[in-house]
Design an enzyme around this catalytic site. Sequence first.
Site, PDB file in Angstrom:
ATOM      1  CE  LYS A  75    -148.605  26.718 -44.122  1.00  0.00           C
ATOM      2  NZ  LYS A  75    -149.650  25.669 -43.695  1.00  0.00           N
ATOM      3  CG  ASP A 111    -151.329  25.210 -40.455  1.00  0.00           C
ATOM      4  OD1 ASP A 111    -152.275  26.161 -40.067  1.00  0.00           O
ATOM      5  OD2 ASP A 111    -150.545  25.327 -41.300  1.00  0.00           O
TER       6      ASP A 111
END
Length: 284
Positions: A75, A111
């Site tokens: 990420k 997210d």
Amino acid sequence: MGYEDMKPPIGRDTRLCMSLSGRPGNAGSRFHNCLYEILGLDYVYKSFSTQDLAAAIGGIRALNVRGCAISMPFKEAVIPLIDDLESSARAIDSVNTIVNDDGRLTGYNTDYVAVRQLLEKRIEKPVPFLLRGSGGMAKAVAAALRDAGFANGTIIARNKMAGQAIADQYGFCWQADLPPDSAPLLINVTPLGMEGKDRDALAFRAEQIAACSTAFDVVAQPVDTPFVRAARAARKSVISGGEVIVLQAVEQFILYTGVSPGADDIYEAARYAHGADVAARIAD
């Protein structure tokens, strides 16, 4: 009419979407492909892992892959390899979604969107919390907590540099190890409980779980982690990683296709990918 009668057959015009993860699973592929079938979209979704992240991102450009979900441990490492960051990803310095527009790759963080939705929907008012973790997902959760009004919290991370950085950035405290006491909200954003070597690990001590009000486990593989099972046995409110992964996947789906699925479509895809329990909680 069955799903197979609604979706065009895979051919040269079919758009490919994908995911990159250190531990690829089937849930994302099942969710996205189910929605493609329901909505008759000429897309296909496949999960991958890689030992060469730069080459994988180059492949997204070269093969005109429409979108790519990014999971641990990529990420943050992916950021120098793409062209731009949308505001949520820029603020968190963490990417979980790449959208390819004619070779230009933009990073997003869905997210954050999913976690904030769940916090605001499932917890009546901000309460003190303990958050265990210091990676890219922990940043997204910490940012969502701050923006949802949670001001009193502690980041638990043995990596002092990473944990202190998140705490300082979002206005929380940091400490290396679990404290002796608990908090109303416990959040696990570590691999503890995830499939693999940490599958049987409990993210918080049993007495801490017994003293909390809400247990939030971001781990989605499996959804039913030891932390979740212990919290349910203690009759605590539970927010599972399955709920996070469904809501963030809906945001990804919209970014990739430009189509907003209906509530019934989301329920069906969530039931197919994650089971009836997760689907029912999303539908509440």
